[in-house]
Design a protein around this motif. Sequence first.
Motif, PDB file in Angstrom:
ATOM      1  N   SER A 191       0.790  -1.394  -0.120  1.00 39.99           N
ATOM      2  CA  SER A 191       0.149   0.101   0.059  1.00 39.99           C
ATOM      3  C   SER A 191       0.763   1.244   0.080  1.00 39.99           C
ATOM      4  N   GLY A 192       0.326   2.339  -0.250  1.00 40.10           N
ATOM      5  CA  GLY A 192       0.826   3.480  -0.359  1.00 40.10           C
ATOM      6  C   GLY A 192       0.106   4.824  -0.588  1.00 40.10           C
ATOM      7  N   THR A 193       0.541   5.995  -0.990  1.00 40.18           N
ATOM      8  CA  THR A 193      -0.296   7.051  -1.406  1.00 40.18           C
ATOM      9  C   THR A 193      -0.017   7.582  -2.427  1.00 40.18           C
ATOM     10  N   GLN A 194      -0.728   8.077  -3.339  1.00 40.43           N
ATOM     11  CA  GLN A 194      -0.455   8.843  -4.769  1.00 40.43           C
ATOM     12  C   GLN A 194      -1.585  10.087  -4.782  1.00 40.43           C
ATOM     13  N   ASN A 195      -0.836  11.308  -4.919  1.00 42.34           N
ATOM     14  CA  ASN A 195      -1.684  12.446  -4.849  1.00 42.34           C
ATOM     15  C   ASN A 195      -2.647  12.501  -3.812  1.00 42.34           C
ATOM     16  N   ASN A 196      -2.104  12.294  -2.514  1.00 43.19           N
ATOM     17  CA  ASN A 196      -3.050  12.275  -1.383  1.00 43.19           C
ATOM     18  C   ASN A 196      -4.254  11.322  -1.320  1.00 43.19           C
ATOM     19  N   ASN A 197      -4.009  10.370  -2.144  1.00 40.28           N
ATOM     20  CA  ASN A 197      -5.038   9.187  -2.202  1.00 40.28           C
ATOM     21  C   ASN A 197      -4.468   8.022  -1.710  1.00 40.28           C
ATOM     22  N   ASP A 198      -5.056   7.159  -0.949  1.00 42.05           N
ATOM     23  CA  ASP A 198      -4.399   5.897  -0.398  1.00 42.05           C
ATOM     24  C   ASP A 198      -4.878   4.856  -1.597  1.00 42.05           C
ATOM     25  N   TRP A 199      -3.923   4.011  -1.625  1.00 42.52           N
ATOM     26  CA  TRP A 199      -4.039   2.826  -2.576  1.00 42.52           C
ATOM     27  C   TRP A 199      -3.539   1.407  -1.761  1.00 42.52           C
ATOM     28  N   ALA A 200      -3.961   0.469  -2.170  1.00 40.58           N
ATOM     29  CA  ALA A 200      -3.461  -1.075  -1.790  1.00 40.58           C
ATOM     30  C   ALA A 200      -3.675  -1.953  -2.727  1.00 40.58           C
ATOM     31  N   TYR A 201      -2.814  -2.907  -2.763  1.00 42.82           N
ATOM     32  CA  TYR A 201      -2.974  -4.235  -3.791  1.00 42.82           C
ATOM     33  C   TYR A 201      -2.301  -5.247  -3.191  1.00 42.82           C
ATOM     34  N   LEU A 202      -3.089  -6.267  -3.432  1.00 42.19           N
ATOM     35  CA  LEU A 202      -2.656  -7.787  -3.077  1.00 42.19           C
ATOM     36  C   LEU A 202      -2.139  -8.554  -4.168  1.00 42.19           C
ATOM     37  N   ILE A 203      -0.902  -8.775  -4.078  1.00 38.13           N
ATOM     38  CA  ILE A 203      -0.026  -9.114  -5.403  1.00 38.13           C
ATOM     39  C   ILE A 203       0.356 -10.784  -5.051  1.00 38.13           C
ATOM     40  N   SER A 204       0.182 -11.375  -6.223  1.00 39.54           N
ATOM     41  CA  SER A 204       0.486 -12.751  -5.825  1.00 39.54           C
ATOM     42  C   SER A 204       2.074 -13.034  -6.237  1.00 39.54           C
ATOM     43  N   ILE A 205       2.851 -13.471  -5.427  1.00 38.76           N
ATOM     44  CA  ILE A 205       4.287 -13.611  -5.794  1.00 38.76           C
ATOM     45  C   ILE A 205       4.521 -14.738  -6.635  1.00 38.76           C
ATOM     46  N   PRO A 206       3.710 -15.978  -6.813  1.00 39.40           N
ATOM     47  CA  PRO A 206       4.016 -17.132  -7.707  1.00 39.40           C
ATOM     48  C   PRO A 206       3.523 -16.451  -9.085  1.00 39.40           C
ATOM     49  N   GLU A 207       2.401 -15.588  -9.245  1.00 34.16           N
ATOM     50  CA  GLU A 207       2.038 -15.159 -10.457  1.00 34.16           C
ATOM     51  C   GLU A 207       2.903 -14.182 -11.099  1.00 34.16           C
ATOM     52  N   LEU A 208       3.711 -13.426 -10.105  1.00 35.66           N
ATOM     53  CA  LEU A 208       4.530 -12.213 -10.750  1.00 35.66           C
ATOM     54  C   LEU A 208       5.793 -13.079 -11.356  1.00 35.66           C
ATOM     55  N   VAL A 209       6.337 -13.990 -10.515  1.00 32.89           N
ATOM     56  CA  VAL A 209       7.350 -14.756 -11.216  1.00 32.89           C
ATOM     57  C   VAL A 209       7.166 -15.578 -12.364  1.00 32.89           C
ATOM     58  N   LYS A 210       6.011 -16.091 -12.579  1.00 35.38           N
ATOM     59  CA  LYS A 210       5.700 -16.917 -13.674  1.00 35.38           C
ATOM     60  C   LYS A 210       5.577 -15.702 -14.691  1.00 35.38           C
ATOM     61  N   ALA A 211       4.784 -14.572 -14.419  1.00 32.47           N
ATOM     62  CA  ALA A 211       4.781 -13.677 -15.787  1.00 32.47           C
ATOM     63  C   ALA A 211       6.272 -13.252 -16.248  1.00 32.47           C
ATOM     64  N   LEU A 212       7.231 -12.878 -15.225  1.00 32.29           N
ATOM     65  CA  LEU A 212       8.485 -12.553 -15.389  1.00 32.29           C
ATOM     66  C   LEU A 212       9.338 -13.621 -16.120  1.00 32.29           C
ATOM     67  N   SER A 213       9.208 -15.117 -15.952  1.00 25.69           N
ATOM     68  CA  SER A 213       9.543 -16.050 -16.463  1.00 25.69           C
ATOM     69  C   SER A 213       9.143 -15.939 -17.851  1.00 25.69           C
ATOM     70  N   TYR A 214       7.642 -15.946 -18.066  1.00 23.98           N
ATOM     71  CA  TYR A 214       7.383 -15.930 -19.479  1.00 23.98           C
ATOM     72  C   TYR A 214       7.878 -14.928 -20.370  1.00 23.98           C
ATOM     73  N   LEU A 215       7.992 -13.689 -19.775  1.00 29.25           N
ATOM     74  CA  LEU A 215       8.275 -12.440 -20.571  1.00 29.25           C
ATOM     75  C   LEU A 215       9.868 -12.467 -20.888  1.00 29.25           C
ATOM     76  N   LEU A 216      10.770 -12.866 -20.024  1.00 28.18           N
ATOM     77  CA  LEU A 216      12.116 -12.843 -19.996  1.00 28.18           C
ATOM     78  C   LEU A 216      12.618 -13.977 -20.335  1.00 28.18           C
ATOM     79  N   GLY A 217      12.205 -15.335 -19.994  1.00 29.82           N
ATOM     80  CA  GLY A 217      12.811 -16.466 -20.002  1.00 29.82           C
ATOM     81  C   GLY A 217      12.832 -17.218 -21.302  1.00 29.82           C
ATOM     82  N   ASN A 218      12.502 -16.354 -22.549  1.00 24.84           N
ATOM     83  CA  ASN A 218      12.440 -16.827 -23.608  1.00 24.84           C
ATOM     84  C   ASN A 218      11.675 -18.232 -23.758  1.00 24.84           C
ATOM     85  N   GLY A 219      10.847 -18.347 -23.057  1.00 22.42           N
ATOM     86  CA  GLY A 219       9.976 -19.864 -22.931  1.00 22.42           C
ATOM     87  C   GLY A 219       8.778 -19.872 -23.932  1.00 22.42           C
TER      88      GLY A 219
END
Length: 219
Positions: A191-219
């Motif tokens: 979570s954090g603040t942007q332009n005095n507005n609070d924001w929050a996200y729930l990030i999946s670590i496995p999903e992020l790593v799979k995406a990076l592997s797909y994008l950069l792993g030449n698979g």
Amino acid sequence: KRSAEVIKKSEIVNKIGSSIFLRKICLIWLTKMKPPVSTYQIEENEILRKAYQLLVYFLANEQISRIAHPNKPDDSLKVLDARFLFRETSTLLLEVAILFRSLDDQLMKSKNVAQRKKYLSKVESTNERYGFDDFDKLSIRECCNKIIHATTFEPLIIEGLGAHTKDSAAFYGDDDKEIVWHHLSGDIRISGTQNNNDWAYLISIPELVKALSYLLGNG
């Protein structure tokens, strides 16, 4: 950038000898030896290696929690886990996000037209395949931006399935589970603040790593 290079090179020169003349000659040689670099040199493998390490920390926590006694704070494995887990995962996550953002900036502005088109096509495909927040659709770049600018990092914890190894009767199937134990779920809340507005996200670590592997792993 030039001053930083000179400082590093002077450290090498100091090891060569105390001669002022020799040191001057070496400094001139080292300065001219390598042309200036206009962009950061970022290896895709380095991003993937750190992403892999990040995923391993999250997955390993479940196994450590299954064997470390949940009701004994001085359990050696629990102490070790508490000492390194959150510091290492938060650092790795930030490093991955910063490195990817820098690489993304470079490839999107690449003068190699074929390389740029190929990369942008893969980014579009990645964003269609993967969603990094459980509620809002974020692109991989937006996800990394949020990670970089987050002011809080909170890994979510869930109750472990199956019997704990210290719960002997339940572990061997002779009785119901008595020991309740917990481990990281694989999701983090940022979570954090942007332009005095609070924001929050729930990030999946496995999903992020799979995406990076797909994008950069030449698979």
